[in-house]
Every structure is written in structure tokens, then in C-alpha cells.
Scaffold this active site. Structure first.
Site, PDB file in Angstrom:
ATOM      1  N   ASN A 259       0.807  -1.213   0.000  1.00 13.94           N
ATOM      2  CA  ASN A 259       0.000   0.000   0.000  1.00 13.94           C
ATOM      3  C   ASN A 259       0.843   1.268   0.000  1.00 13.94           C
ATOM      4  OD1 ASN A 259      -2.711   0.789  -0.226  1.00 13.94           O
ATOM      5  ND2 ASN A 259      -2.769   1.445   1.915  1.00 13.94           N
ATOM      6  N   GLU A 386     -11.087   0.923   7.310  1.00  9.19           N
ATOM      7  CA  GLU A 386     -10.255   0.339   8.369  1.00  9.19           C
ATOM      8  C   GLU A 386     -11.184  -0.204   9.450  1.00  9.19           C
ATOM      9  OE1 GLU A 386      -6.921   0.143   8.814  1.00  9.19           O
ATOM     10  OE2 GLU A 386      -6.026   1.527   7.357  1.00  9.19           O
TER      11      GLU A 386
END
Length: 424
Positions: A259, A386
Site C-alpha cells: 500500500n 479500516e
């Protein structure tokens, strides 16, 4: 049965757990900055070898960090000298990992599975089991589901997408692209993605509205090598990156942070050029075969793609671009509308509070991320979700809570998808 399982863990744990004890004596602290200077000093630790399990730049929001025995004096001098609010959450990370690993091994010995048929939410699945499951879905629902091999990991594990439709064979529908498992230790991410697949396929009647004008393309596990590595033993459980080896200062360091590996503001702030760092951006953009797969999918789907959604943990956030700057995109109001809808749906259903907003303004700068790249590649909406943390290390919600987490996540995803359909 509970008593017997406990005895098995107690007496057989030593035989089942890998011998590595490298996390013995490591501790987890929660630290809450009260001013901008404290927040900046805390963030600086992430560039000095401290492993943050969760980090927020918002004042009054706690961050969690692993502190090794060698780092303890430096850490205590900082938080005590700055009078930061902090508390010890886990006095021995190594012991917690060993216990989790032993319980998981026992569960697999007592209840082996093939990965075929409808999956329960009572365990975390291996890469092979996940692939078997989506292959089986394609065989059981051939009119609505098809599976495609889209690439291979560095260690030559197959990467497959599952495309879910309503079976009406209409071409050119709008599209949602969903993925999970970017960071190896975030086991709840693939679990949540598998539940989305289950709801769209097995529970089609209740979710047909999500498939009338949209197809869903889902890559359930991006970082297959890293994910499998975290299941090999106690030392590996906290692994985050991919597994491609790199030479640095006479040693071999493994993997890049997938990421941070995307070619949009690659290797700028929030990424590292050190191959041994957890946020290593790679020697070049798209150095990792896994991120190449995601990139190619994005470009192949962008003409129909309306939303890119990537699932991570942990921290209770719904984030949108940009991650490389605090500036907002021109269409930020649409992004905010989708994100807030998901957060509100979860809060109304379960009481769990998600913070939403642009990645940099809510958390910190992290250049080279997949959500920024997805938005850059042409998806109207790009979201990182998240999920909440739980368990002794945050990344290990106990198997008894998987169902709670994934059903709650689905509430948010379903609400965001409906809002997307309304807007586009």
C-alpha cells in the site's frame, strides 16, 4: 468441550507453536497526544523502527504502538518527558501470539475443512481455502458467478477475482471493485471480504438491489504470500509486507508495503526507501507482482468502475483521497457522502463509531496507496475501510467475534453501495 479444548491448548501448545520467541517481552502501549507537537513526535517514531498498530493525527484519538525491550527506554523518555497520556495494553506480545497460534492449530486439528460449500464465520481461512471457496461458488452458481485467474504472487500463489452478477447477462454495467488482504497481518480483512461475497451470492434474494445495475469484481486476498507467512508461526504473525527479498547493507530484508507501492506520488511522504522498514515503498513503483495485478485490474475496469473499496484494519475509519496531500479532490463531497453514509449506518445499527474523511486529514500522509491510485485511475469513488481492532494485539479479533465484525462491516458496505447507486 471448552474445558477439553483448554487442556489441549495447555498441554499441546508447546508442540504446536513454532519455537521462535522473538516477540517475548515486547509490549503494546496506547498513547493519546493532546497537542500538535506531541502528535508529530509520536508520528516520528514510525520512522525510527517503532511498529504502529494504529495511528491517528487527530488530537485526543489514541494510537497503539509495539515497543521492543530495546526501544522501551527511548519510548518511556518520550512519553514521560512530554507528559503524553499513555497506558500499557499488553505486557508480553510474544505470549499473546503464542496463545493465539496454539488455539488456531488446535481448531484446525479438530475441525479440518476443504474450503468448499458455504463458509462459516468461526475461523480464519487459508489462501488455499479461499481459492477453493470461490471456485466452488462458480461451479454452484454458474449463471451469476465466474472466477478468473488474474495473476500470481512472488511465491507463485494464484490470485483470482470473483465476478458477481444478477445473471441477466447485460453487458456494460457499472461496477464496484473490492479487495482485501493488502497487509498480511490484517486477517479480519479477507474474512470481511468473504462475507461480502457470501451475502451477494448465497443471500442474493435479499441483496438483488445491489446487483440490478452493478456488477461486483472482488479480489479477496491481494497479499497472498504475506498472509500465508503470518500463519506459519509465532514470529511471522505480525508480518505486514509482501515476501519478495531485497538486499540491503549486507542483509536480506523481505517484502515491500503493497500500500505504498503504487505509481501515484510513489515514495513520497509516509513511505520509506529502506527495504527493512514496514513502509518500504519498493525499489520502484509496482515492483511487487501483487500490486501489478491490482493496477491492471483497475485500468481494465475503470471504464465501468464507479467505486473502488479496499478493506484494512484496524482503526474504525472510512477514508477517501487524498493520502499524499491534505488537499481534497474536486468531487470530495460525493466521496464524503458515501463515507458518511457507511459510518452512519454502522453507528445506527451497532453503536460502533467510525471516523470518516480524507486519509491525510484523518490519519497521516501515506503516499503511493491503492485508494489514491484507484481514484487517479478513474473510479468516481475510492474508499479505504479500516475495521475495528480487537484481541490482544488488535489485529487478532478472536474467532468468536469474527461474525460480529464481518456482519457489522457488511452493514456499512451495503449502505455505501446503495448511496453510490443513488449518486451514480
Amino acid at each position: 468441550m471448552k474445558f477439553s479444548l483448554g487442556l489441549l491448548v495447555l498441554f499441546l501448545g508447546a508442540a504446536l507453536v513454532a519455537a521462535d520467541q522473538d516477540y517475548e517481552g515486547y509490549q503494546i502501549y496506547e498513547v493519546t497526544p493532546s497537542n500538535a507537537e506531541q502528535a508529530q513526535l509520536l508520528h516520528q517514531l514510525s520512522f525510527e523502527g517503532f511498529d504502529f498498530l494504529s495511528e491517528s493525527r487527530l488530537l485526543g484519538h489514541p494510537s497503539r504502538v509495539i515497543v521492543s525491550p530495546a526501544q522501551l527506554e527511548q519510548f518511556q523518555q518520550l512519553v514521560q518527558g512530554q507528559k503524553m497520556t499513555h497506558k500499557l495494553l499488553n505486557a508480553n506480545l510474544g505470549a499473546s501470539i503464542e496463545e493465539e497460534f496454539a488455539q488456531r492449530q488446535i481448531q484446525r486439528l479438530l475441525n479440518p475443512i476443504t474450503g468448499k460449500g458455504r463458509l462459516s464465520t468461526e475461523r480464519y481461512y487459508t489462501h488455499e481455502e479461499i481459492i477453493n471457496y470461490i471456485d466452488d461458488l462458480a461451479q454452484r452458481f454458474p449463471q451469476r458467478v465466474y472466477v478468473k485467474t488474474v495473476g500470481w504472487s512472488y511465491e507463485h500463489r494464484v490470485l483470482k477475482t470473483i465476478t458477481i452478477t444478477n445473471g441477466d447477462k447485460k453487458a456494460g454495467k457499472k461496477l464496484i471493485f473490492l479487495d482485501g488482504g493488502f497487509h498480511a497481518r490484517e486477517w479480519i480483512s479477507p474474512a470481511a471480504v468473504l462475507y461480502v461475497i457470501d451475502q451477494l451470492v448465497e443471500n442474493f434474494a435479499e441483496n438483488a438491489d445491489l446487483l440490478k445495475d452493478y456488477d461486483w469484481v472482488i479480489l479477496p486476498l491481494v497479499n497472498a504470500d504475506g498472509y500465508e507467512h503470518t500463519q506459519t508461526g509465532t514470529l511471522a504473525r505480525m508480518w505486514r509486507k509482501t515476501r519478495q527479498p531485497y538486499q540491503y547493507a549486507g542483509q536480506t530484508c523481505y517484502g515491500a508495503d503493497p500500500n505504498r507501492n503504487f505509481d501515484f506520488h510513489w515514495n513520497e511522504e509516509g513511505a520509506s526507501s529502506n527495504p527493512c522498514a514496514d513502509t518500504f515503498a519498493g525499489p520502484t513503483a509496482f515492483s511487487e507482482p501483487e500490486t501489478i495485478v491490482v493496477r491492471d485490474l483497475m485500468h481494465s475496469l475503470a471504464d465501468r468502475g464507479v467505486m473502488y473499496l479496499t478493506i484494512h484494519s484496524y482503526g474504525n475509519y472510512i477514508l477517501y483521497p487524498w493520502g499524499w496531500t491534505s488537499d481534497l479532490p474536486d468531487t470530495w463531497e460525493d466521496l464524503d457522502a458515501v463515507a458518511s453514509t457507511g459510518a452512519d449506518a454502522i453507528k445506527n445499527a451497532t453503536g460502533t463509531v467510525y471516523t470518516y474523511g480524507s486519509s491525510t486529514n484523518v490519519l497521516y500522509i501515506a503516499a503511493g496507496a491503492s485508494d489514491d491510485y484507484g481514484f487517479y485511475a478513474g473510479f468516481n469513488v475510492s474508499i479505504t475501510m479500516e475495521l475495528p481492532g480487537a484481541g490482544s494485539i488488535g489485529f487478532n479479533p478472536p474467532v468468536t467475534r469474527i461474525d460480529e465484525f464481518v456482519t457489522e462491516t457488511w452493514i456499512g458496505i451495503r449502505a455505501m453501495a446503495l448511496k453510490l447507486i443513488e449518486l451514480y
